[in-house]
Write a protein that holds these residues in place. Sequence first.
Motif, PDB file in Angstrom:
ATOM      1  N   LEU A  18       8.233   0.999 -11.628  1.00 11.75           N
ATOM      2  CA  LEU A  18       7.751   2.327 -11.226  1.00 11.75           C
ATOM      3  C   LEU A  18       8.881   3.181 -10.662  1.00 11.75           C
ATOM      4  O   LEU A  18       8.921   4.399 -10.883  1.00 11.75           O
ATOM      5  CB  LEU A  18       6.628   2.185 -10.194  1.00 11.75           C
ATOM      6  N   LEU A  19       9.795   2.558  -9.926  1.00 13.00           N
ATOM      7  CA  LEU A  19      10.942   3.299  -9.409  1.00 13.00           C
ATOM      8  C   LEU A  19      11.777   3.861 -10.552  1.00 13.00           C
ATOM      9  O   LEU A  19      12.185   5.035 -10.536  1.00 13.00           O
ATOM     10  CB  LEU A  19      11.793   2.393  -8.526  1.00 13.00           C
ATOM     11  N   LEU A  20      12.016   3.051 -11.581  1.00 17.35           N
ATOM     12  CA  LEU A  20      12.803   3.507 -12.729  1.00 17.35           C
ATOM     13  C   LEU A  20      12.074   4.611 -13.499  1.00 17.35           C
ATOM     14  O   LEU A  20      12.694   5.582 -13.942  1.00 17.35           O
ATOM     15  CB  LEU A  20      13.100   2.324 -13.658  1.00 17.35           C
TER      16      LEU A  20
ATOM     17  N   VAL B 176       0.837  -1.198   0.000  1.00 20.20           N
ATOM     18  CA  VAL B 176       0.000   0.000   0.000  1.00 20.20           C
ATOM     19  C   VAL B 176       0.878   1.256   0.000  1.00 20.20           C
ATOM     20  O   VAL B 176       0.658   2.185  -0.783  1.00 20.20           O
ATOM     21  CB  VAL B 176      -0.949   0.002   1.217  1.00 20.20           C
ATOM     22  N   VAL B 177       1.879   1.278   0.866  1.00 20.92           N
ATOM     23  CA  VAL B 177       2.742   2.456   0.981  1.00 20.92           C
ATOM     24  C   VAL B 177       3.584   2.637  -0.281  1.00 20.92           C
ATOM     25  O   VAL B 177       3.644   3.740  -0.850  1.00 20.92           O
ATOM     26  CB  VAL B 177       3.652   2.337   2.223  1.00 20.92           C
ATOM     27  N   TRP B 178       4.231   1.565  -0.732  1.00 23.47           N
ATOM     28  CA  TRP B 178       5.151   1.691  -1.874  1.00 23.47           C
ATOM     29  C   TRP B 178       4.420   2.115  -3.137  1.00 23.47           C
ATOM     30  O   TRP B 178       4.807   3.089  -3.784  1.00 23.47           O
ATOM     31  CB  TRP B 178       5.889   0.379  -2.098  1.00 23.47           C
ATOM     32  N   PHE B 179       3.373   1.386  -3.484  1.00 23.28           N
ATOM     33  CA  PHE B 179       2.684   1.693  -4.733  1.00 23.28           C
ATOM     34  C   PHE B 179       1.869   2.983  -4.615  1.00 23.28           C
ATOM     35  O   PHE B 179       1.701   3.693  -5.610  1.00 23.28           O
ATOM     36  CB  PHE B 179       1.799   0.525  -5.151  1.00 23.28           C
ATOM     37  N   GLY B 180       1.376   3.286  -3.420  1.00 22.01           N
ATOM     38  CA  GLY B 180       0.688   4.562  -3.242  1.00 22.01           C
ATOM     39  C   GLY B 180       1.618   5.740  -3.445  1.00 22.01           C
ATOM     40  O   GLY B 180       1.296   6.701  -4.154  1.00 22.01           O
ATOM     41  N   VAL B 181       2.817   5.664  -2.857  1.00 18.63           N
ATOM     42  CA  VAL B 181       3.786   6.752  -2.994  1.00 18.63           C
ATOM     43  C   VAL B 181       4.364   6.799  -4.404  1.00 18.63           C
ATOM     44  O   VAL B 181       4.476   7.872  -5.005  1.00 18.63           O
ATOM     45  CB  VAL B 181       4.918   6.601  -1.947  1.00 18.63           C
ATOM     46  N   MET B 182       4.728   5.645  -4.964  1.00 17.27           N
ATOM     47  CA  MET B 182       5.309   5.618  -6.312  1.00 17.27           C
ATOM     48  C   MET B 182       4.315   6.121  -7.353  1.00 17.27           C
ATOM     49  O   MET B 182       4.670   6.863  -8.271  1.00 17.27           O
ATOM     50  CB  MET B 182       5.757   4.200  -6.669  1.00 17.27           C
TER      51      MET B 182
ATOM     52  N   ASN C  10       9.972   6.768 -12.261  1.00 18.55           N
ATOM     53  CA  ASN C  10      10.036   7.993 -11.462  1.00 18.55           C
ATOM     54  C   ASN C  10      11.416   8.635 -11.531  1.00 18.55           C
ATOM     55  O   ASN C  10      11.536   9.865 -11.546  1.00 18.55           O
ATOM     56  CB  ASN C  10       9.660   7.695 -10.007  1.00 18.55           C
ATOM     57  N   ILE C  11      12.462   7.837 -11.557  1.00 15.82           N
ATOM     58  CA  ILE C  11      13.815   8.387 -11.691  1.00 15.82           C
ATOM     59  C   ILE C  11      13.954   9.095 -13.038  1.00 15.82           C
ATOM     60  O   ILE C  11      14.527  10.189 -13.123  1.00 15.82           O
ATOM     61  CB  ILE C  11      14.871   7.272 -11.538  1.00 15.82           C
ATOM     62  N   LEU C  12      13.406   8.489 -14.087  1.00 23.41           N
ATOM     63  CA  LEU C  12      13.451   9.102 -15.414  1.00 23.41           C
ATOM     64  C   LEU C  12      12.671  10.414 -15.444  1.00 23.41           C
ATOM     65  O   LEU C  12      13.151  11.430 -15.971  1.00 23.41           O
ATOM     66  CB  LEU C  12      12.883   8.122 -16.449  1.00 23.41           C
ATOM     67  N   LEU C  13      11.477  10.423 -14.871  1.00 20.43           N
ATOM     68  CA  LEU C  13      10.659  11.641 -14.852  1.00 20.43           C
ATOM     69  C   LEU C  13      11.311  12.731 -14.007  1.00 20.43           C
ATOM     70  O   LEU C  13      11.257  13.917 -14.357  1.00 20.43           O
ATOM     71  CB  LEU C  13       9.260  11.321 -14.316  1.00 20.43           C
ATOM     72  N   LEU C  14      11.925  12.335 -12.889  1.00 18.19           N
ATOM     73  CA  LEU C  14      12.631  13.305 -12.051  1.00 18.19           C
ATOM     74  C   LEU C  14      13.770  13.952 -12.832  1.00 18.19           C
ATOM     75  O   LEU C  14      13.951  15.179 -12.791  1.00 18.19           O
ATOM     76  CB  LEU C  14      13.175  12.619 -10.799  1.00 18.19           C
ATOM     77  N   GLY C  15      14.540  13.146 -13.548  1.00 19.21           N
ATOM     78  CA  GLY C  15      15.638  13.691 -14.346  1.00 19.21           C
ATOM     79  C   GLY C  15      15.142  14.643 -15.419  1.00 19.21           C
ATOM     80  O   GLY C  15      15.758  15.691 -15.673  1.00 19.21           O
ATOM     81  N   LEU C  16      14.010  14.312 -16.043  1.00 21.69           N
ATOM     82  CA  LEU C  16      13.448  15.175 -17.083  1.00 21.69           C
ATOM     83  C   LEU C  16      12.958  16.493 -16.484  1.00 21.69           C
ATOM     84  O   LEU C  16      13.195  17.570 -17.049  1.00 21.69           O
ATOM     85  CB  LEU C  16      12.310  14.440 -17.785  1.00 21.69           C
ATOM     86  N   CYS C  17      12.270  16.420 -15.346  1.00 17.68           N
ATOM     87  CA  CYS C  17      11.817  17.643 -14.663  1.00 17.68           C
ATOM     88  C   CYS C  17      13.006  18.522 -14.294  1.00 17.68           C
ATOM     89  O   CYS C  17      12.968  19.747 -14.488  1.00 17.68           O
ATOM     90  CB  CYS C  17      11.029  17.285 -13.401  1.00 17.68           C
ATOM     91  N   TYR C  18      14.038  17.901 -13.771  1.00 14.73           N
ATOM     92  CA  TYR C  18      15.220  18.660 -13.335  1.00 14.73           C
ATOM     93  C   TYR C  18      15.882  19.349 -14.526  1.00 14.73           C
ATOM     94  O   TYR C  18      16.234  20.533 -14.460  1.00 14.73           O
ATOM     95  CB  TYR C  18      16.209  17.716 -12.652  1.00 14.73           C
ATOM     96  N   ALA C  19      16.030  18.607 -15.638  1.00  7.48           N
ATOM     97  CA  ALA C  19      16.685  19.183 -16.814  1.00  7.48           C
ATOM     98  C   ALA C  19      15.892  20.353 -17.380  1.00  7.48           C
ATOM     99  O   ALA C  19      16.465  21.398 -17.733  1.00  7.48           O
ATOM    100  CB  ALA C  19      16.875  18.097 -17.868  1.00  7.48           C
ATOM    101  N   LEU C  20      14.573  20.218 -17.467  1.00  3.45           N
ATOM    102  CA  LEU C  20      13.753  21.283 -18.045  1.00  3.45           C
ATOM    103  C   LEU C  20      13.705  22.507 -17.134  1.00  3.45           C
ATOM    104  O   LEU C  20      13.800  23.650 -17.615  1.00  3.45           O
ATOM    105  CB  LEU C  20      12.337  20.762 -18.306  1.00  3.45           C
ATOM    106  N   LEU C  21      13.556  22.299 -15.831  1.00  5.97           N
ATOM    107  CA  LEU C  21      13.516  23.441 -14.914  1.00  5.97           C
ATOM    108  C   LEU C  21      14.857  24.158 -14.864  1.00  5.97           C
ATOM    109  O   LEU C  21      14.915  25.387 -14.811  1.00  5.97           O
ATOM    110  CB  LEU C  21      13.119  22.980 -13.510  1.00  5.97           C
ATOM    111  N   ARG C  22      15.926  23.401 -14.877  1.00  8.03           N
ATOM    112  CA  ARG C  22      17.255  24.004 -14.816  1.00  8.03           C
ATOM    113  C   ARG C  22      17.560  24.806 -16.086  1.00  8.03           C
ATOM    114  O   ARG C  22      18.234  25.842 -16.031  1.00  8.03           O
ATOM    115  CB  ARG C  22      18.317  22.924 -14.621  1.00  8.03           C
TER     116      ARG C  22
END
Length: 279
Positions: free
Chosen positions: A256-258, A165-171, A260-272
């Motif tokens: 899902l972890l992978l 519940v916690v892992w998939f809810g947060v991910m 999210n890591i990909l989406l985080l990197g994309l968000c970081y690159a675009l915002l930066r």
Amino acid sequence: MNDQTPPPLPSWLSAQPGEPTLHGVNWAGLKTLYIKEVKRFFKVQMQTVWAPAVTTLLYLVIFTVALGGRGRTVLGVPFADFIAPGLIMMAMLQNAFANASFSLLVGKMQGTIVDYLMPPLSTGELIAGLVGASVTRAILVGFAVWIIMVPFPGVHVSVVHPLSVVWFGVMGSLMLAFLGLLTSIWADKFDHSAVVTNFVVAPLSLLSGTFYSVEQLAPAFRAVSHANPFFYVISGFRHGFLGEADSPIWIGATGLLLVNILLLGLCYALLRSGWKIKN
């Protein structure tokens, strides 16, 4: 001529002008941004938290009455018990996206985007504050839906595997929060955000196995469902309540972890880069 020693600092200055004085994580600034974003949606909690909970309960009533009669079971459990966890997760996903896709977009439209760019916050801290508030809203909505479902007759939403519940809810909430942040970076008006909501988030949510087991589908449609990341979120979250899932839990958790890591990197690159924000 340029090797002269700079003049001594005045007593009221602790560093040369333009020299950063914050090192490491700006915890005070991050906390302030997070609290500001949480207060923004919590001030209208009837609209942002409780309204989605009531809407989700209506889904449960309608689909239970329409499809759950005559003792129908899915994965060996009553139909109402099968769809309840999926409905909770679907509400969480949609609200995580709605919250994350709002802040920067409104800032761009109203000319207040400078309020996010001027404070001494790094790109990572800005992402953490915005995404953290979106995940908080998703968790509150999920908890509100669960509270309403607990006393509902004929529905059992007891937690069997808390870790799932916690892992998939947060991910799942993180995935939609990152997608919402990407949408707010790209969008120039609410119509653009609505396009992503109506043609990406809503279809993927409804076709994620929330109301049916993908094992009942034809092989071609089953393969398409397994390519939908929302499917693994719903299936893993359902495992936390029923102990049953349509997909291997570890594959979904790792995938899902992978993502999210990909989406985080994309968000970081675009915002930066300042794409469509500073330009």
